[in-house]
Design a protein around this motif. Structure first.
Motif, mmCIF file in Angstrom:
data_model
loop_
_atom_site.group_PDB
_atom_site.id
_atom_site.type_symbol
_atom_site.label_atom_id
_atom_site.label_comp_id
_atom_site.label_asym_id
_atom_site.label_seq_id
_atom_site.Cartn_x
_atom_site.Cartn_y
_atom_site.Cartn_z
ATOM 1 N N ASN A 152 44.685 4.037 84.172
ATOM 2 C CA ASN A 152 45.515 5.054 83.539
ATOM 3 C C ASN A 152 46.959 4.936 84.044
ATOM 4 O O ASN A 152 47.272 4.095 84.896
ATOM 5 C CB ASN A 152 44.932 6.459 83.734
ATOM 6 C CG ASN A 152 45.017 6.937 85.174
ATOM 7 O OD1 ASN A 152 45.829 6.441 85.958
ATOM 8 N ND2 ASN A 152 44.182 7.891 85.531
ATOM 9 N N ARG A 189 50.111 11.562 82.992
ATOM 10 C CA ARG A 189 49.644 10.712 84.086
ATOM 11 C C ARG A 189 48.225 10.210 83.942
ATOM 12 O O ARG A 189 47.896 9.133 84.410
ATOM 13 C CB ARG A 189 49.794 11.429 85.426
ATOM 14 C CG ARG A 189 49.062 12.743 85.486
ATOM 15 C CD ARG A 189 49.167 13.363 86.857
ATOM 16 N NE ARG A 189 48.314 12.647 87.807
ATOM 17 C CZ ARG A 189 48.264 12.902 89.106
ATOM 18 N NH1 ARG A 189 49.038 13.819 89.628
ATOM 19 N NH2 ARG A 189 47.461 12.244 89.891
ATOM 20 N N THR A 190 47.365 10.961 83.258
ATOM 21 C CA THR A 190 45.972 10.521 83.169
ATOM 22 C C THR A 190 45.689 9.744 81.889
ATOM 23 O O THR A 190 44.559 9.328 81.649
ATOM 24 C CB THR A 190 45.014 11.733 83.204
ATOM 25 O OG1 THR A 190 45.454 12.640 82.200
ATOM 26 C CG2 THR A 190 45.030 12.403 84.565
ATOM 27 N N ARG A 191 46.705 9.554 81.054
ATOM 28 C CA ARG A 191 46.438 8.860 79.783
ATOM 29 C C ARG A 191 46.328 7.360 79.998
ATOM 30 O O ARG A 191 46.919 6.813 80.925
ATOM 31 C CB ARG A 191 47.519 9.198 78.765
ATOM 32 C CG ARG A 191 47.386 10.637 78.307
ATOM 33 C CD ARG A 191 48.579 11.088 77.536
ATOM 34 N NE ARG A 191 48.572 10.593 76.163
ATOM 35 C CZ ARG A 191 49.494 10.940 75.279
ATOM 36 N NH1 ARG A 191 50.473 11.756 75.622
ATOM 37 N NH2 ARG A 191 49.451 10.477 74.059
#
Lengths: 317, 254
Positions: A152, A189-191
């Protein structure tokens, strides 16, 4: 190898009879180099080879670099410098070997002959260990960001820190989030990379290139595939971060001031962003110098190219 | 072509050196790749080995042996055919076609997206971190899957015997009369090296892919073709050497 190249070009000079004698005591300007082997002088008539001084030391310098891929000769005796502490542009029509230049600087490609110097050290002569060490001086933003598809966004940006530093998780988190916020991706941030748009991937690549605080940052066509507004915004971001990094480098009294180099064929961003412009065509620099002087150049090729007009020496062939 | 073979040799050398020289950052990638390839291959390998064992050395040889009233010799024939040749072959072909192509496609796509260049610029050696774990995982897996392929290949022979309404006792008797430990370790060593060939060819083709999505497709196609050719050529050399150095296994026992 390099001497060979010199002598070959020396021969060409003698046969076409236009060259100035090499031992002239009257003419103090260096003799105009002959065209590369197998090329007519006519092809290089717009190359004035004029280099307006930047007044700075060179962060990167190409010395008589030749590089061919099969039958396509990409770099043909390139002499080019990127001055330290400036935002330089390598500008040139499509397919003139701009990206190849970048790969030479970081040692992903080696010249057939000639040399590439980074802070005065020859890249092709470096042993592997030193080359890996030297690459930490560089941040490189690839055309499409080149994010790692299996990680990610946060892990992508944290990757160089985890790889090269002993920093703890908290510190890494702090640095990564600062950089992600700077490029406006703090919320993503988590994509995963495939969930991001082209412009976002580029900005994420930018953040990743920044985390190790490199001395030299290279941008490979940051404007490709972006609309004009996003291109302008990215240009502004580049300038802003360069300013910040210069201040920080001065405050920390670092040995080298941060050097940015943008490879592009987009004249608009060149006008907005560049401190120093190298115009590359047919594997050599046509003319180079600080942006103001280049924008006022008398050379018809430079004038046509920097104004983006269809009339002039540069044609479809 | 010669240049490519040379480059693959070079890659093999660099992979071996990288594998033994510290540091060893490839542990988790090795486990990941091993499990990934195992998940992909176990079922295709199961189906192909049983089917191939049942058909080629099973039914066809049984039809032939029935002529002489010597169906009991099918067991002995399976040592020659299945353990020495067919099971390693099917194993290698399935591994190359299923796991090898996945490796080429994955590395090729990463090459095209410039991920591999990015890794290098970030100071990560792609050979140590990507090629070495795939190389070791595929070697180990192809070697282990050989035993799996042997078992199911011989199961194909058992099926063929049953289909011919013959008792299984004579099948096993001639099988174990002829089977030597040389056959087993020869087969496992051979397939382990097949795994090495597949890994090098597939990694090389992936890492040198160029020309967009089409280039990845081309790389996958070439990887399979070259891996098969490499396996065939190496098998020839290996079988000749094994037979020459172990003449006892050429004697067929009743």
């Amino acid at each position: 190898m390099r001497d060979d190249a010199h002598s070959q070009r020396g021969d060409v000079k003698r046969t076409d009879g236009k060259a100035v004698s090499r031992v002239s005591v009257v003419d103090e300007s260096p003799p105009r180099p002959g065209p590369p082997e197998g090329a007519a002088d006519e092809e290089y008539r717009w190359h004035s080879y004029a280099v307006h001084p930047s007044g700075r030391p060179d962060a990167v310098r190409f010395v008589d670099t030749y590089k061919s891929f099969g039958r396509s000769h990409v770099l043909r005796g390139l002499n080019m410098a990127l001055p330290e502490g400036m935002v330089s542009m390598i500008l040139g029509p499509s397919g003139t070997g701009k990206s190849v230049c970048i790969k030479h600087m970081v040692g992903l490609l080696y010249p057939d002959s000639g040399d590439v110097l980074v802070h005065g050290r020859s890249v092709p002569d470096m042993p592997d260990d030193e080359l890996f060490e030297m690459r930490k001086k560089f941040g490189l933003l690839f055309q499409d960001g080149a994010l790692f598809g299996s990680m990610n966004l946060f892990d992508n940006v944290a990757f160089p820190l985890r790889q090269h530093t002993e920093k703890g998780d908290d510190e890494i988190e702090e640095i990564v989030m600062r950089r992600l916020n700077e490029v406006g991706l703090g919320d993503s941030r988590t994509r995963m990379p495939n969930e991001l748009s082209g412009g976002m991937r580029k900005r994420a690549g930018f953040a990743r290139a920044l985390v190790l605080e490199p001395d030299i940052l290279l941008f490979d066509e940051p404007d490709s595939g972006l609309d004009p507004v996003r291109t302008a915004l990215l240009g502004e971001l580049i300038l802003e971060i360069h300013r910040e990094m210069i201040e920080e480098a001065k405050r920390k009294q670092r040995e080298h001031l941060p050097t940015f180099c943008v490879v592009t064929h987009d004249i608009m961003s060149a006008r907005r962003v560049a401190d120093y412009i190298n115009v590359l065509w047919k594997g050599r620099i046509v003319e180079a110098g600080p942006a103001e002087e280049m924008l006022g150049s008398e050379n018809p090729f430079i004038r046509q190219f920097l104004s983006g007009e269809s009339q002039g020496p540069l044609t479809m062939d | 072509m010669l240049e490519e073979v040379g480059n693959m040799m070079l890659l093999t050398g660099r992979t071996l050196v990288s594998a033994v020289r510290p540091p060893y950052p490839y542990g988790s990638e090795f486990v990941g790749q091993f499990l990934f390839a195992m998940r992909l291959c176990w079922f295709p390998l199961l189906v192909s080995t049983i089917a191939f064992g049942y058909e080629a050395p099973g039914l066809q040889a049984a039809n032939f042996l029935v002529l002489f009233g010597a169906l009991d010799r099918l067991g002995g024939f399976f040592v020659l055919a299945s353990i020495r040749e067919f099971a390693p072959f099917v194993d290698a072909i399935v591994l190359a076609g299923v796991a090898g192509t996945a490796i080429t496609a994955d590395l090729g796509a990463r090459k095209i997206r410039e991920e591999l260049d990015a890794l290098e610029v970030l100071g990560v050696d792609p050979i140590k971190n990507l090629v070495v774990p795939r190389f070791l995982a595929l070697m180990l897996l192809t070697g282990l899957f050989d035993i799996y392929a042997l078992i199911f290949g011989v199961f194909g022979g058992i099926l063929a015997t049953v289909v011919n309404h013959a008792p299984l006792g004579p099948f096993f008797a001639t099988f174990f009369n002829n089977a030597e430990t040389t056959d087993l370790w020869g087969s496992v060593v051979k397939t382990t090296l097949f795994g090495a060939i597949i890994a090098i060819v597939c990694c090389y083709k992936g890492m040198t892919a160029s020309g967009g999505a089409e280039g990845v497709g081309r790389a996958v196609n070439q990887a399979v073709v070259i891996a098969f050719l490499g396996i065939f050529a190496f098998n020839y050399a290996f079988t000749q050497t094994l037979l020459a150095t172990h003449p006892d296994i050429t004697t067929i026992i009743k």
